[in-house]
Every structure is written in C-alpha cells, then in structure tokens.
Design a protein around this motif. Structure first.
Motif, mmCIF file in Angstrom:
data_model
loop_
_atom_site.group_PDB
_atom_site.id
_atom_site.type_symbol
_atom_site.label_atom_id
_atom_site.label_comp_id
_atom_site.label_asym_id
_atom_site.label_seq_id
_atom_site.Cartn_x
_atom_site.Cartn_y
_atom_site.Cartn_z
ATOM 1 N N ARG A 190 -9.721 4.227 -5.496
ATOM 2 C CA ARG A 190 -9.018 3.884 -4.252
ATOM 3 C C ARG A 190 -8.924 2.376 -4.052
ATOM 4 O O ARG A 190 -8.391 1.921 -3.030
ATOM 5 C CB ARG A 190 -9.683 4.496 -3.000
ATOM 6 N N LEU B 6 0.844 -1.185 0.000
ATOM 7 C CA LEU B 6 0.000 0.000 0.000
ATOM 8 C C LEU B 6 0.889 1.247 0.000
ATOM 9 O O LEU B 6 1.678 1.444 0.928
ATOM 10 C CB LEU B 6 -0.920 0.022 1.221
ATOM 11 N N GLN C 11 -5.123 1.522 -4.175
ATOM 12 C CA GLN C 11 -4.393 2.102 -3.046
ATOM 13 C C GLN C 11 -4.777 1.455 -1.712
ATOM 14 O O GLN C 11 -3.972 1.417 -0.786
ATOM 15 C CB GLN C 11 -4.638 3.619 -2.973
ATOM 16 N N ASN C 12 -6.000 0.920 -1.618
ATOM 17 C CA ASN C 12 -6.434 0.233 -0.400
ATOM 18 C C ASN C 12 -6.029 -1.234 -0.375
ATOM 19 O O ASN C 12 -6.263 -1.918 0.621
ATOM 20 C CB ASN C 12 -7.953 0.334 -0.239
ATOM 21 N N ASP D 293 -3.135 9.230 -8.262
ATOM 22 C CA ASP D 293 -3.964 8.676 -7.182
ATOM 23 C C ASP D 293 -3.171 8.413 -5.906
ATOM 24 O O ASP D 293 -3.762 8.158 -4.855
ATOM 25 C CB ASP D 293 -4.628 7.378 -7.654
ATOM 26 N N ARG D 294 -1.847 8.433 -6.010
ATOM 27 C CA ARG D 294 -1.032 8.287 -4.803
ATOM 28 C C ARG D 294 -0.812 9.618 -4.111
ATOM 29 O O ARG D 294 -0.485 9.674 -2.929
ATOM 30 C CB ARG D 294 0.316 7.652 -5.156
ATOM 31 N N HIS E 10 -2.524 5.500 -11.027
ATOM 32 C CA HIS E 10 -1.767 4.871 -9.950
ATOM 33 C C HIS E 10 -0.283 4.802 -10.297
ATOM 34 O O HIS E 10 0.582 5.165 -9.487
ATOM 35 C CB HIS E 10 -2.300 3.460 -9.693
ATOM 36 N N GLU F 229 -5.601 12.025 -2.299
ATOM 37 C CA GLU F 229 -6.191 10.959 -1.485
ATOM 38 C C GLU F 229 -7.620 10.615 -1.895
ATOM 39 O O GLU F 229 -8.104 9.529 -1.580
ATOM 40 C CB GLU F 229 -6.172 11.361 -0.009
#
Length: 355
Positions: free
Chosen positions: A134, A29, A137-138, A125-126, A120, A129
């Motif tokens: 997501r 992550l 990222q999650n 997207d990093r 990403h 937030e």
C-alpha cells in the motif's frame, strides 16, 4: 489543493500517472479503477501536492515498502537448513553461509518490490484494497522508485552470489535455475506467474527446493535428499497460503479478469483443492520425518496438525458463497494453521540442537 483526474489506458499520460513521473511535486493516488486488466481500463486519480500528504515516520514507510512481515517466508527455510547442518555438523563454511543469507535477503527484497510494482501497474493492488504494501497507493513512494529499488537489490544479490559461485561451482547451477525461474515469474511484462493457471509452481521452486538446496551448498555442505525434501515440504506449505489468499479473493479476481489456478477451478472445486492440499502437506510431512527426522516428532506433530485441521476443513465445506465475511474468516483460520505448522517445525529444530 487536490483534484481528480480520470484517464483511460489509451491516454498518453496514463502510464506516467501510474509511475508517478507526471510531476516531481505531486502524487496521483488511484481511487477508482474500472475494467481493470482490459484495453478499456480507466483509472480515477486523486492528485495531491507532496506537502499535502501525511506519511508516517520514514522508518515505518521503509518497513511497509519493503514488506518486512513477509520475510517469514524465507527466514523459515533458511533456519531449517541452518539448524539441520548445525545438528549434523556438516556446515563447513560459516562465512559463506552469512554471505548467502545476505544474498537471499537482497533477492527477496528485489522480488517483493518488483511484485508490488507489477501489481500496481497491472491493477491488482488498485482493485484489492488490502493487497501489497500500500506504499504506492498511499502516495508514500512513487512506483518508479519502487522499480528502481528492486533493480538495485537485484544487482546487489547478483554481486553477492559471485564469490559463492566461484567457491562452490555447483551452487552456480542452482542459482542459474533460480534466476531463470525468477525472470519468468517476475520480469515478464505480461501474464506473469500470478495471472496464469499453474504459474504458482515458480513460487514453489523459489521458496522451496531451489532455496534450501542452494543454501545447503553455500554452507560448504554436500547435497543431500533431506535438504531437497525440506524445500519441497515447505514450498508446498507456502503454496497452501498462496491458494488460500487467492481463494479469499476469488470473487473480485474473477470480476477483474485475473486468472490463477483457484479462479480456473472455480469456487466449489477450490474448496476441495484447499482441503486436499493441506491433507497432502500433512502426508508429505509424515514421509519427511519418517525418512530423515524423528519418528515420534513426525507422528505426534502430524497427528496434532490433522486433529486441529478438522475444524478448518469443516468450515471450508460449510461455505456456500464466495461473498461475505466467511471468506476472510477462512483465510485467517488457514493462515493460523500455517503459522502453527511453522512454529512446531521450528520448535522441533531447536529441540534437536539442545545439548
């Protein structure tokens, strides 16, 4: 048990951690990204075993990954063209219309997933937030899986288009142009449309005239200027939302080195551009209605939007800094205007279909 790993862009493991291919039973992550979009970029990952993750139910993960809420962007123009042809009694091929709808949904899913994958990998997207689905990222789904799903839906969209092109050869021209625009916008490894000035024009074409004209032809209906105008007016409205979102992120975007039309114009000029863009939408809406739809609908609908817009424009002028909660408030107000315009336009179309 979790551990933290910091990798630079030059590290041989960097891409495998972003893709999620470094291990089958672990997820990385991204918790901090420094010097994003540069050769000195570094990312700190929190590495967890898959059994340590607590994702929601698979159905919610699927809805989040596929970004179902964004389907409003394509369902609205499809609805506008559908109701137009039903009202004019020009739809000749309902089966082809259904097949075209499925194809558009597949293509939109492919674009959404590819967009999430690219954002990403690129770092958007990093850094932001609240950007994207997501899901990557999650740790709910690996980036490489999102990329493969995008390719799968793209193939399904292409297969769906083949019988339509065979039946309506003119549709092949529109689909070919859309494919070229989509390949340039979404499949360039570097500097896609989101990272260069004026690149938003590709989204205008894909969500506007190319979509509406193509859908019109897929129904067996002849090309007409009304379908083209509907696409242009709606595509212009979509770009208002895009510019509005970029404006709300103008400070972190500039700090991260991301480039788009809003960042290029700067804070003050972007405020004026947004107000002008919305004003031009109302003007284009008036022209469309006076030429192709009801005079009274065009007059009162546009007048109502103009009056409601006064407060939004005033808020735009009052913002003194790109930092703070005012930027989020402007986005909410502007997006509410978009939803109001779409809602009124939808109600108008239903009114025309009323017996």
């Amino acid at each position: 048990m979790s551990q933290f790993v910091t990798l630079s862009k030059n590290s041989p493991e960097f891409e495998s951690y972003l893709l999620g291919t470094f291990a089958d039973d672990k997820r990385a992550l991204p918790v901090q990204t420094l010097n994003v979009n540069s050769s000195s970029e570094t990312v700190t990952f929190k590495v967890l075993n898959c059994n340590e993750l607590a994702p929601p139910a698979w159905a919610l993960v699927a809805l989040q990954t596929l970004r179902i809420r964004s389907f409003l962007l394509i369902l609205v123009p499809l609805f506008l063209i559908l109701t137009k042809n039903l009202s004019d009694e020009t739809m000749r091929d309902p089966q082809a219309a259904i097949l075209a709808t499925i194809g558009v949904v597949f293509a939109f899913l492919a674009m959404n997933l590819r967009n999430d994958f690219m954002d990403h990998m690129k770092g958007v997207d990093r850094v932001f937030e609240k950007s994207g689905s997501r899901a990557i990222q999650n740790g709910w789904v690996r980036a490489i899986t999102v990329k493969k799903l995008s390719s799968m839906f793209l193939v399904l969209a292409a297969l769906t288009s083949l019988p339509l092109i065979y039946t309506y050869p003119d549709l092949g021209i529109v689909i070919g142009i859309a494919a070229l625009v989509g390949m340039w916008a979404q499949f360039k490894k570097q500097n896609s449309f989101k990272y260069q000035r004026g690149g938003e024009i590709s989204l205008f074409l894909m969500s506007g005239p190319l979509l509406t004209v193509g859908y019109q032809l897929a129904m067996g209906a002849p090309f007409d200027m009304e379908s083209f105008w509907i696409g242009c007016v709606y595509g212009w409205l979509v770009l208002f939302v895009v510019h509005l979102k970029n404006f709300s992120n103008i400070l972190p975007s500039s700090q991260a080195g991301f480039s788009n039309t809003v960042n290029w114009l700067g804070f003050d000029k972007s405020r004026r551009m947004l107000a002008l863009w919305w004003g031009l939408f109302i003007g284009f809406n008036v022209i469309y209605h006076f030429n192709f739809a009801g005079f009274y609908w065009g007059f009162y609908l546009s007048l109502g939007l103009a009056l409601i817009s006064v407060h939004f424009v005033g808020k735009l002028k009052a913002i003194s800094s790109p930092a703070g909660s005012e930027m989020r408030d402007i986005f909410r107000r502007g997006y509410a205007l978009y939803l109001l315009a779409v809602g009124l336009w939808t109600f108008e179309c239903l009114w025309y279909l009323w017996p």
